[in-house]
Design a protein around this motif. Structure first.
Motif, PDB file in Angstrom:
ATOM      1  N   THR A  13       0.794  -1.094   0.742  1.00 22.79           N
ATOM      2  CA  THR A  13       0.112   0.014  -0.514  1.00 22.79           C
ATOM      3  C   THR A  13       0.644   1.090  -0.067  1.00 22.79           C
ATOM      4  O   THR A  13      -0.086   2.020  -0.387  1.00 22.79           O
ATOM      5  CB  THR A  13      -1.354   0.270   1.365  1.00 22.79           C
ATOM      6  OG1 THR A  13       0.258  -0.390   2.352  1.00 22.79           O
ATOM      7  CG2 THR A  13      -2.425  -0.945   1.453  1.00 22.79           C
ATOM      8  N   GLN A  14       2.236   1.016   0.707  1.00 22.54           N
ATOM      9  CA  GLN A  14       2.961   2.330   0.352  1.00 22.54           C
ATOM     10  C   GLN A  14       4.248   1.742   1.311  1.00 22.54           C
ATOM     11  O   GLN A  14       4.448   0.709   2.188  1.00 22.54           O
ATOM     12  CB  GLN A  14       2.358   3.699   1.577  1.00 22.54           C
ATOM     13  CG  GLN A  14       2.398   3.275   3.099  1.00 22.54           C
ATOM     14  CD  GLN A  14       1.086   4.502   3.308  1.00 22.54           C
ATOM     15  OE1 GLN A  14       0.151   5.185   2.976  1.00 22.54           O
ATOM     16  NE2 GLN A  14       2.026   5.167   5.007  1.00 22.54           N
ATOM     17  N   PRO A  15       5.593   2.828   1.208  1.00 23.20           N
ATOM     18  CA  PRO A  15       6.339   2.451   1.961  1.00 23.20           C
ATOM     19  C   PRO A  15       6.524   2.498   3.116  1.00 23.20           C
ATOM     20  O   PRO A  15       5.323   3.856   3.608  1.00 23.20           O
ATOM     21  CB  PRO A  15       7.225   3.337   0.424  1.00 23.20           C
ATOM     22  CG  PRO A  15       7.478   3.396  -0.517  1.00 23.20           C
ATOM     23  CD  PRO A  15       5.545   3.555  -0.050  1.00 23.20           C
ATOM     24  N   ARG A  16       7.100   2.241   4.102  1.00 23.52           N
ATOM     25  CA  ARG A  16       6.956   2.307   5.686  1.00 23.52           C
ATOM     26  C   ARG A  16       8.112   1.485   5.897  1.00 23.52           C
ATOM     27  O   ARG A  16       9.206   1.403   5.690  1.00 23.52           O
ATOM     28  CB  ARG A  16       6.035   1.162   6.048  1.00 23.52           C
ATOM     29  CG  ARG A  16       5.011   0.780   5.483  1.00 23.52           C
ATOM     30  CD  ARG A  16       3.671   0.507   5.931  1.00 23.52           C
ATOM     31  NE  ARG A  16       2.551   0.413   5.633  1.00 23.52           N
ATOM     32  CZ  ARG A  16       1.181   1.081   5.574  1.00 23.52           C
ATOM     33  NH1 ARG A  16       1.109   2.408   6.148  1.00 23.52           N
ATOM     34  NH2 ARG A  16      -0.072   1.351   4.896  1.00 23.52           N
ATOM     35  N   HIS A  17       8.610   2.402   7.431  1.00 20.02           N
ATOM     36  CA  HIS A  17       9.743   2.064   8.523  1.00 20.02           C
ATOM     37  C   HIS A  17       9.022   0.758   9.336  1.00 20.02           C
ATOM     38  O   HIS A  17       8.043   0.498   9.263  1.00 20.02           O
ATOM     39  CB  HIS A  17       9.477   2.772   9.576  1.00 20.02           C
ATOM     40  CG  HIS A  17       9.988   4.791   9.004  1.00 20.02           C
ATOM     41  ND1 HIS A  17       9.348   5.076   9.033  1.00 20.02           N
ATOM     42  CD2 HIS A  17      11.193   4.718   8.103  1.00 20.02           C
ATOM     43  CE1 HIS A  17       9.344   6.773   7.767  1.00 20.02           C
ATOM     44  NE2 HIS A  17      11.436   6.418   7.847  1.00 20.02           N
ATOM     45  N   GLY A  18      10.099   0.219   9.376  1.00 20.90           N
ATOM     46  CA  GLY A  18       9.663  -1.147  10.603  1.00 20.90           C
ATOM     47  C   GLY A  18       9.154  -0.779  11.225  1.00 20.90           C
ATOM     48  O   GLY A  18       8.624  -1.746  12.419  1.00 20.90           O
ATOM     49  N   TYR A  19       9.229   0.432  12.368  1.00 19.28           N
ATOM     50  CA  TYR A  19       8.083   0.196  12.809  1.00 19.28           C
ATOM     51  C   TYR A  19       7.155   0.810  13.210  1.00 19.28           C
ATOM     52  O   TYR A  19       6.040   0.126  13.489  1.00 19.28           O
ATOM     53  CB  TYR A  19       8.821   1.980  13.469  1.00 19.28           C
ATOM     54  CG  TYR A  19       7.179   2.200  15.260  1.00 19.28           C
ATOM     55  CD1 TYR A  19       7.782   2.252  15.871  1.00 19.28           C
ATOM     56  CD2 TYR A  19       7.061   3.461  15.033  1.00 19.28           C
ATOM     57  CE1 TYR A  19       6.615   2.617  16.774  1.00 19.28           C
ATOM     58  CE2 TYR A  19       5.301   3.936  15.344  1.00 19.28           C
ATOM     59  CZ  TYR A  19       6.094   3.457  16.798  1.00 19.28           C
ATOM     60  OH  TYR A  19       4.523   3.712  17.454  1.00 19.28           O
ATOM     61  N   ASP A  20       6.652   0.904  11.591  1.00 21.41           N
ATOM     62  CA  ASP A  20       4.759   1.829  11.115  1.00 21.41           C
ATOM     63  C   ASP A  20       4.200   0.006  10.630  1.00 21.41           C
ATOM     64  O   ASP A  20       3.282  -0.412  11.037  1.00 21.41           O
ATOM     65  CB  ASP A  20       4.998   2.013   9.630  1.00 21.41           C
ATOM     66  CG  ASP A  20       4.797   3.877  10.703  1.00 21.41           C
ATOM     67  OD1 ASP A  20       4.902   4.082  11.222  1.00 21.41           O
ATOM     68  OD2 ASP A  20       6.084   4.194   9.505  1.00 21.41           O
ATOM     69  N   HIS A  36       8.296  -8.500  18.643  1.00 22.76           N
ATOM     70  CA  HIS A  36       9.162  -8.297  18.179  1.00 22.76           C
ATOM     71  C   HIS A  36      10.353  -7.451  17.568  1.00 22.76           C
ATOM     72  O   HIS A  36       9.999  -7.615  16.354  1.00 22.76           O
ATOM     73  CB  HIS A  36      10.448  -9.255  19.527  1.00 22.76           C
ATOM     74  CG  HIS A  36       9.820  -9.838  20.395  1.00 22.76           C
ATOM     75  ND1 HIS A  36       9.636  -8.950  21.250  1.00 22.76           N
ATOM     76  CD2 HIS A  36       9.674 -10.814  20.328  1.00 22.76           C
ATOM     77  CE1 HIS A  36       9.256  -9.830  22.312  1.00 22.76           C
ATOM     78  NE2 HIS A  36       8.919 -11.105  21.716  1.00 22.76           N
ATOM     79  N   TYR A  37      10.701  -6.039  18.137  1.00 25.32           N
ATOM     80  CA  TYR A  37      11.197  -5.588  16.877  1.00 25.32           C
ATOM     81  C   TYR A  37      12.632  -5.995  16.465  1.00 25.32           C
ATOM     82  O   TYR A  37      12.997  -5.936  14.931  1.00 25.32           O
ATOM     83  CB  TYR A  37      11.967  -4.133  17.491  1.00 25.32           C
ATOM     84  CG  TYR A  37      11.183  -3.403  17.292  1.00 25.32           C
ATOM     85  CD1 TYR A  37      10.649  -2.551  16.705  1.00 25.32           C
ATOM     86  CD2 TYR A  37      10.433  -2.379  19.222  1.00 25.32           C
ATOM     87  CE1 TYR A  37       9.585  -1.331  16.626  1.00 25.32           C
ATOM     88  CE2 TYR A  37       9.570  -2.286  18.999  1.00 25.32           C
ATOM     89  CZ  TYR A  37       9.556  -1.477  17.977  1.00 25.32           C
ATOM     90  OH  TYR A  37       8.011  -0.159  18.518  1.00 25.32           O
ATOM     91  N   GLY A  38      12.747  -7.172  16.810  1.00 22.51           N
ATOM     92  CA  GLY A  38      14.533  -8.061  15.550  1.00 22.51           C
ATOM     93  C   GLY A  38      13.516  -8.544  15.511  1.00 22.51           C
ATOM     94  O   GLY A  38      14.511  -9.348  14.369  1.00 22.51           O
ATOM     95  N   GLN A  39      12.773  -9.287  15.628  1.00 17.96           N
ATOM     96  CA  GLN A  39      12.346 -10.379  14.264  1.00 17.96           C
ATOM     97  C   GLN A  39      11.548  -9.429  13.069  1.00 17.96           C
ATOM     98  O   GLN A  39      11.734  -9.719  11.673  1.00 17.96           O
ATOM     99  CB  GLN A  39      10.549  -9.855  14.927  1.00 17.96           C
ATOM    100  CG  GLN A  39      10.127 -11.638  15.339  1.00 17.96           C
ATOM    101  CD  GLN A  39       8.875 -11.972  16.411  1.00 17.96           C
ATOM    102  OE1 GLN A  39       8.554 -11.887  16.976  1.00 17.96           O
ATOM    103  NE2 GLN A  39       8.606 -13.276  15.919  1.00 17.96           N
TER     104      GLN A  39
END
Length: 177
Positions: A13-20, A36-39
């Motif tokens: 749908t759109q580019p995103r950051h890992g956080y998003d 988890h952020y590591g995943q």
């Protein structure tokens, strides 16, 4: 479900950051078990290595640089193929519960006790899911319905097995001779 495929769908749908990506995953799919952020970053790294996503931009922040990921044409194709391919039904041909019933009978214990304990556990879980369904949004309702239908099928099996327990015990006893 493949986490990589899920990420490709969120990126289409759109580019995103890992956080998003993590936030969207947890909001739509991970209410009971967030990522988890590591995943997140390990999965994005694998997708990047396989050419299914690219780094679309890098932003400086207070902490580490924030990479924005975008899906590639190969990623769109891969995701579309995955989405179009039906999931294989998962039959429970090697059920742990069945194994417990047989082992209880083999060792002279009560198979009925095993079934009764499991029935109580299933009913407890069904009550909890029903409460959650009544207070939840549409996502919770659909997820809970899916789980409830599976638990209902398990309960039907428990009842059928309880009705045939004497026959099963006789066959097991016969096979021991």
């Amino acid at each position: 479900m493949s986490l990589g495929q899920l990420f490709l769908g969120l990126l289409e749908t759109q580019p995103r950051h890992g956080y998003d990506i993590k936030r969207l995953h947890d909001e739509h799919f991970g209410r009971d078990r967030g990522l988890h952020y590591g995943q997140v970053y390990a999965t994005l790294s694998r997708l990047l290595k396989n050419g299914l996503v690219v780094v679309d931009g890098v932003e400086a922040g207070d902490g580490p640089e924030r990479k924005r990921y975008a899906i590639t044409d190969a990623g769109v194709t891969d995701f579309a193929n995955w989405l179009a391919h039906p999931e294989s039904p998962q039959p429970y041909l090697q059920s742990t519960l069945y194994q417990k019933v047989v082992l209880a009978l083999l060792t002279g214990r009560s198979g009925a006790d095993v079934l009764d304990a499991q029935r109580a556990e299933h009913l407890k879980e069904m009550r909890e899911l029903t409460r959650r369904k009544l207070t939840g949004d549409l996502t919770d309702q659909l997820i809970c319905d899916h789980a409830l239908f599976h638990l209902e099928a398990d309960l039907r099996w428990l009842e059928l097995t309880a009705a045939r327990l004497d026959e099963l015990a006789a066959r097991i006893t016969e096979s021991q001779r």
